[in-house]
Motif scaffolding. Structure first.
Motif, PDB file in Angstrom:
ATOM      1  N   MET A 195       0.840  -1.178   0.000  1.00  0.00           N
ATOM      2  CA  MET A 195       0.000   0.000   0.000  1.00  0.00           C
ATOM      3  C   MET A 195       0.890   1.248   0.000  1.00  0.00           C
ATOM      4  O   MET A 195       1.865   1.321   0.743  1.00  0.00           O
ATOM      5  N   PRO A 196       0.547   2.211  -0.817  1.00  0.00           N
ATOM      6  CA  PRO A 196       1.342   3.447  -0.872  1.00  0.00           C
ATOM      7  C   PRO A 196       1.374   4.193   0.458  1.00  0.00           C
ATOM      8  O   PRO A 196       2.375   4.826   0.792  1.00  0.00           O
ATOM      9  N   GLU A 197       0.298   4.100   1.218  1.00  0.00           N
ATOM     10  CA  GLU A 197       0.247   4.820   2.493  1.00  0.00           C
ATOM     11  C   GLU A 197       1.310   4.314   3.464  1.00  0.00           C
ATOM     12  O   GLU A 197       1.917   5.089   4.202  1.00  0.00           O
ATOM     13  N   GLN A 198       1.550   2.988   3.453  1.00  0.00           N
ATOM     14  CA  GLN A 198       2.554   2.429   4.356  1.00  0.00           C
ATOM     15  C   GLN A 198       3.953   2.901   3.979  1.00  0.00           C
ATOM     16  O   GLN A 198       4.770   3.208   4.842  1.00  0.00           O
ATOM     17  N   GLY A 199       4.242   2.950   2.686  1.00  0.00           N
ATOM     18  CA  GLY A 199       5.540   3.441   2.236  1.00  0.00           C
ATOM     19  C   GLY A 199       5.746   4.896   2.601  1.00  0.00           C
ATOM     20  O   GLY A 199       6.833   5.304   3.013  1.00  0.00           O
ATOM     21  N   PHE A 200       4.685   5.683   2.457  1.00  0.00           N
ATOM     22  CA  PHE A 200       4.760   7.103   2.800  1.00  0.00           C
ATOM     23  C   PHE A 200       5.019   7.281   4.289  1.00  0.00           C
ATOM     24  O   PHE A 200       5.875   8.078   4.689  1.00  0.00           O
ATOM     25  N   ARG A 201       4.324   6.515   5.100  1.00  0.00           N
ATOM     26  CA  ARG A 201       4.500   6.626   6.551  1.00  0.00           C
ATOM     27  C   ARG A 201       5.910   6.210   6.968  1.00  0.00           C
ATOM     28  O   ARG A 201       6.513   6.805   7.862  1.00  0.00           O
ATOM     29  N   ALA A 202       6.450   5.181   6.312  1.00  0.00           N
ATOM     30  CA  ALA A 202       7.815   4.750   6.625  1.00  0.00           C
ATOM     31  C   ALA A 202       8.812   5.849   6.273  1.00  0.00           C
ATOM     32  O   ALA A 202       9.736   6.127   7.042  1.00  0.00           O
ATOM     33  N   CYS A 203       8.607   6.486   5.116  1.00  0.00           N
ATOM     34  CA  CYS A 203       9.497   7.586   4.710  1.00  0.00           C
ATOM     35  C   CYS A 203       9.427   8.751   5.680  1.00  0.00           C
ATOM     36  O   CYS A 203      10.454   9.322   6.048  1.00  0.00           O
ATOM     37  N   VAL A 204       8.233   9.095   6.094  1.00  0.00           N
ATOM     38  CA  VAL A 204       8.068  10.192   7.052  1.00  0.00           C
ATOM     39  C   VAL A 204       8.746   9.836   8.371  1.00  0.00           C
ATOM     40  O   VAL A 204       9.419  10.672   8.987  1.00  0.00           O
ATOM     41  N   GLY A 205       8.608   8.591   8.793  1.00  0.00           N
ATOM     42  CA  GLY A 205       9.261   8.149  10.026  1.00  0.00           C
ATOM     43  C   GLY A 205      10.771   8.241   9.940  1.00  0.00           C
ATOM     44  O   GLY A 205      11.440   8.690  10.869  1.00  0.00           O
ATOM     45  N   ILE A 206      11.324   7.818   8.803  1.00  0.00           N
ATOM     46  CA  ILE A 206      12.772   7.898   8.610  1.00  0.00           C
ATOM     47  C   ILE A 206      13.231   9.351   8.619  1.00  0.00           C
ATOM     48  O   ILE A 206      14.216   9.700   9.260  1.00  0.00           O
ATOM     49  N   LEU A 207      12.500  10.204   7.919  1.00  0.00           N
ATOM     50  CA  LEU A 207      12.872  11.626   7.890  1.00  0.00           C
ATOM     51  C   LEU A 207      12.756  12.272   9.263  1.00  0.00           C
ATOM     52  O   LEU A 207      13.496  13.202   9.582  1.00  0.00           O
ATOM     53  N   ARG A 208      11.866  11.784  10.077  1.00  0.00           N
ATOM     54  CA  ARG A 208      11.698  12.328  11.427  1.00  0.00           C
ATOM     55  C   ARG A 208      12.898  11.993  12.322  1.00  0.00           C
ATOM     56  O   ARG A 208      13.148  12.676  13.310  1.00  0.00           O
ATOM     57  N   LEU A 209      13.652  10.969  11.963  1.00  0.00           N
ATOM     58  CA  LEU A 209      14.836  10.607  12.751  1.00  0.00           C
ATOM     59  C   LEU A 209      15.894  11.703  12.734  1.00  0.00           C
ATOM     60  O   LEU A 209      16.769  11.734  13.587  1.00  0.00           O
ATOM     61  N   VAL A 210      15.813  12.607  11.768  1.00  0.00           N
ATOM     62  CA  VAL A 210      16.782  13.701  11.665  1.00  0.00           C
ATOM     63  C   VAL A 210      16.725  14.597  12.907  1.00  0.00           C
ATOM     64  O   VAL A 210      17.731  15.198  13.283  1.00  0.00           O
ATOM     65  N   ARG A 211      15.597  14.672  13.551  1.00  0.00           N
ATOM     66  CA  ARG A 211      15.457  15.504  14.764  1.00  0.00           C
ATOM     67  C   ARG A 211      16.387  15.042  15.874  1.00  0.00           C
ATOM     68  O   ARG A 211      16.953  15.853  16.593  1.00  0.00           O
ATOM     69  N   HIS A 212      16.521  13.744  16.023  1.00  0.00           N
ATOM     70  CA  HIS A 212      17.306  13.196  17.122  1.00  0.00           C
ATOM     71  C   HIS A 212      18.767  12.944  16.733  1.00  0.00           C
ATOM     72  O   HIS A 212      19.671  13.115  17.552  1.00  0.00           O
TER      73      HIS A 212
END
Length: 77
Positions: free
Chosen positions: A1-18
């Motif tokens: 599902m495209p939504e799962q891939g999008f959520r995974a990408c957003v999660g990975i990009l969010r790691l930049v904060r830490h």
């Protein structure tokens, strides 16, 4: 599902904060090299500091292949 891939990408990009952009970039590069492309894999690479270690694969040689069966560029001119 495209939504799962999008959520995974957003999660990975969010790691930049830490971890910061440089470490995240290095972790993603390492993940691509070893075939680990999921959020969990990238986060694990960062948590264990594997992004700071040398690549497990040796660098490919820039030298041309030397073999008696290879004709080279002069053969075709």
């Amino acid at each position: 599902m495209p939504e799962q891939g999008f959520r995974a990408c957003v999660g990975i990009l969010r790691l930049v904060r830490h971890y910061g952009a440089a470490r995240l970039e290095a972790a993603c590069t390492r993940g691509i090299e070893i075939g680990a492309r999921s959020y969990g894999s990238i986060k694990s690479i960062l948590q264990h500091g594997l992004d700071r270690r040398p690549s497990p694969r040796p660098a490919e040689s820039e030298l041309p292949l030397d073999h008696h069966n290879i004709r080279g560029s002069r053969y075709y001119h």
